[in-house]
Design a protein around this motif. Structure first.
Motif, mmCIF file in Angstrom:
data_model
loop_
_atom_site.group_PDB
_atom_site.id
_atom_site.type_symbol
_atom_site.label_atom_id
_atom_site.label_comp_id
_atom_site.label_asym_id
_atom_site.label_seq_id
_atom_site.Cartn_x
_atom_site.Cartn_y
_atom_site.Cartn_z
ATOM 1 N N MET A 199 0.844 -1.198 0.000
ATOM 2 C CA MET A 199 0.000 0.000 0.000
ATOM 3 C C MET A 199 0.877 1.245 0.000
ATOM 4 S SD MET A 199 -2.770 -1.421 2.794
ATOM 5 C CE MET A 199 -4.029 -0.191 2.547
ATOM 6 N N LYS A 200 0.728 2.070 -1.016
ATOM 7 C CA LYS A 200 1.597 3.226 -1.194
ATOM 8 C C LYS A 200 1.470 4.217 -0.045
ATOM 9 C CE LYS A 200 1.805 3.078 -6.248
ATOM 10 N NZ LYS A 200 1.518 3.818 -7.493
ATOM 11 N N GLU A 201 0.249 4.385 0.459
ATOM 12 C CA GLU A 201 0.034 5.348 1.539
ATOM 13 C C GLU A 201 0.831 4.966 2.786
ATOM 14 O OE1 GLU A 201 -2.245 3.783 -0.121
ATOM 15 O OE2 GLU A 201 -3.523 5.249 -1.151
ATOM 16 N N ILE A 202 0.876 3.662 3.088
ATOM 17 C CA ILE A 202 1.623 3.193 4.255
ATOM 18 C C ILE A 202 3.112 3.425 4.064
ATOM 19 C CG2 ILE A 202 2.287 1.141 5.583
ATOM 20 C CD1 ILE A 202 -0.536 0.077 5.168
ATOM 21 N N ASN A 203 3.592 3.130 2.853
ATOM 22 C CA ASN A 203 5.013 3.365 2.557
ATOM 23 C C ASN A 203 5.373 4.843 2.706
ATOM 24 O OD1 ASN A 203 5.621 0.681 1.980
ATOM 25 N ND2 ASN A 203 5.006 0.881 -0.151
ATOM 26 N N THR A 204 4.461 5.728 2.285
ATOM 27 C CA THR A 204 4.679 7.168 2.418
ATOM 28 C C THR A 204 4.748 7.577 3.885
ATOM 29 O OG1 THR A 204 3.516 7.595 0.328
ATOM 30 C CG2 THR A 204 3.789 9.458 1.841
ATOM 31 N N LEU A 205 3.845 7.012 4.687
ATOM 32 C CA LEU A 205 3.842 7.296 6.122
ATOM 33 C C LEU A 205 5.150 6.842 6.778
ATOM 34 C CD1 LEU A 205 0.198 6.297 7.160
ATOM 35 C CD2 LEU A 205 1.196 8.576 7.325
ATOM 36 N N ILE A 206 5.611 5.667 6.382
ATOM 37 C CA ILE A 206 6.849 5.115 6.951
ATOM 38 C C ILE A 206 8.047 5.974 6.577
ATOM 39 C CG2 ILE A 206 8.454 3.167 6.864
ATOM 40 C CD1 ILE A 206 6.029 1.312 6.627
ATOM 41 N N GLU A 207 8.107 6.426 5.337
ATOM 42 C CA GLU A 207 9.215 7.288 4.901
ATOM 43 C C GLU A 207 9.207 8.609 5.659
ATOM 44 O OE1 GLU A 207 11.784 6.594 2.906
ATOM 45 O OE2 GLU A 207 10.969 4.558 2.985
ATOM 46 N N ASN A 208 8.018 9.132 5.907
ATOM 47 C CA ASN A 208 7.882 10.371 6.667
ATOM 48 C C ASN A 208 8.367 10.177 8.101
ATOM 49 O OD1 ASN A 208 7.030 13.106 7.117
ATOM 50 N ND2 ASN A 208 5.231 12.305 8.164
ATOM 51 N N TYR A 209 8.040 9.017 8.667
ATOM 52 C CA TYR A 209 8.482 8.682 10.029
ATOM 53 C C TYR A 209 10.018 8.611 10.087
ATOM 54 C CZ TYR A 209 9.831 5.653 13.899
ATOM 55 O OH TYR A 209 10.459 5.121 14.995
ATOM 56 N N LYS A 210 10.617 7.912 9.132
ATOM 57 C CA LYS A 210 12.076 7.768 9.094
ATOM 58 C C LYS A 210 12.755 9.126 8.984
ATOM 59 C CE LYS A 210 12.232 3.113 7.070
ATOM 60 N NZ LYS A 210 12.600 2.314 5.871
ATOM 61 N N PHE A 211 12.160 10.018 8.195
ATOM 62 C CA PHE A 211 12.714 11.355 8.001
ATOM 63 C C PHE A 211 12.717 12.130 9.315
ATOM 64 C CE2 PHE A 211 11.963 15.899 7.015
ATOM 65 C CZ PHE A 211 13.154 16.172 6.360
ATOM 66 N N LYS A 212 11.611 12.058 10.057
ATOM 67 C CA LYS A 212 11.509 12.781 11.327
ATOM 68 C C LYS A 212 12.499 12.231 12.359
ATOM 69 C CE LYS A 212 6.695 14.317 11.015
ATOM 70 N NZ LYS A 212 5.345 14.246 11.628
ATOM 71 N N ILE A 213 12.637 10.909 12.393
ATOM 72 C CA ILE A 213 13.569 10.285 13.339
ATOM 73 C C ILE A 213 15.012 10.668 13.007
ATOM 74 C CG2 ILE A 213 14.561 8.072 14.054
ATOM 75 C CD1 ILE A 213 11.944 8.671 15.418
#
Length: 280
Positions: A1-15
């Motif tokens: 699911m692309k939306e989940i992958n986008t959320l995960i990438e956003n999380y990694k960026f913030k961390i």
């Protein structure tokens, strides 16, 4: 699911931003835990509102995507506890504290050894039972986070998968801590190696006189045939006498500018030695 992958990438960026910040270690961990909890809640809300397009997507999410984030939260929480509770006394106490923590991890691994083997060896034969929601007949993992009480957002083994990831991260962290303690211990031993006989030695002449002596010894070829580096001789004196000679090249230049007594200290040494010889 692309939306989940986008959320995960956003999380990694913030961390990543938090990791690169100038905050203290405990502050970074606290901020990372906050971000991770918020992100898990975002995922929970998303999963409740959206269906998986296939069983494969559901398995991927509960086997890999969610456990990676939840495992990170478990790891951060364990690391935070370690940094707060670790002893501040001797290196041996610190090492024993880490060993006890590692034993606890190993004990938990043994209680779930079959699943550890299944997950770490990328098994797939039981994925439809472990990572598909609704298999309530399987025993739930005991250490359940509040977010994972939601049956829509959890399966029987996604938390166990997160535990596997967390244990791997914290074990690697402990290994680095043990290595750091070993280096700290080695540095302490180097300091202790200094023979006690040197402890009471002190240079009671002036710094200029010591510089004159060092240049005289080197010029006479008494140390390494006159090829010794002056910087090294300065470090030896620093260790031997506990004295910092500062800029020896400037001092040497000042010595050379003396008009009447360019080798004042060396001449004094010679005269005093001759006097001593005559008396004895």
């Amino acid at each position: 699911m692309k939306e989940i992958n986008t959320l995960i990438e956003n999380y990694k960026f913030k961390i990543t931003i938090v990791k690169k910040s100038n905050q203290g270690e405990l502050k970074k961990i606290s901020e990372s835990i906050k971000i991770t909890r918020e992100f898990l809640n975002q995922l929970r809300v998303y999963i409740r509102k959206n269906d998986f397009t296939s069983k494969e997507d559901e398995i991927i999410f509960f086997k890999y995507q969610k456990p990676i984030i939840l495992g990170q939260l478990m790891y951060l929480s364990a690391k935070n506890t370690f940094l707060i509770e670790k002893p501040t006394t001797s290196i041996s106490h610190k090492r024993n504290f880490i060993k006890k923590s590692l034993k606890k991890i190993e004990a938990k691994k043994k209680r779930n050894l079959e699943f550890f083997k299944y997950y770490t060896h990328n098994g797939s034969s039981l994925d439809d039972k472990y990572f598909i929601r609704g298999n309530s007949q399987l025993e739930l993992f005991s250490n359940v986070f509040l977010l994972d009480k939601d049956p829509i957002f959890s399966t029987s083994h996604d938390i166990k998968a997160a535990e596997v990831i967390a244990y791997d991260l914290i074990t690697k962290f402990y290994a680095k801590e043990i290595l750091r303690l070993k280096q700290e211990e080695n540095n302490s031993k180097v300091k202790i190696v200094k023979p006690p006989i040197l402890n009471d030695l002190s240079w009671t002449g002036s710094k200029t006189e010591l510089v004159e002596l060092l240049y005289g010894l080197n010029a006479a070829g008494a140390i390494r045939n006159g090829q010794a580096e002056m910087k090294k001789l300065v470090e030896v004196c620093k260790e031997l006498f506990g004295i910092d000679l500062g800029n020896i090249y400037k001092t040497y230049s000042e010595i050379k500018l003396r008009e009447n007594e360019p080798t004042k200290f060396l001449d004094l040494m010679k005269n005093r030695l001759l006097q001593k010889m005559q008396i004895e």
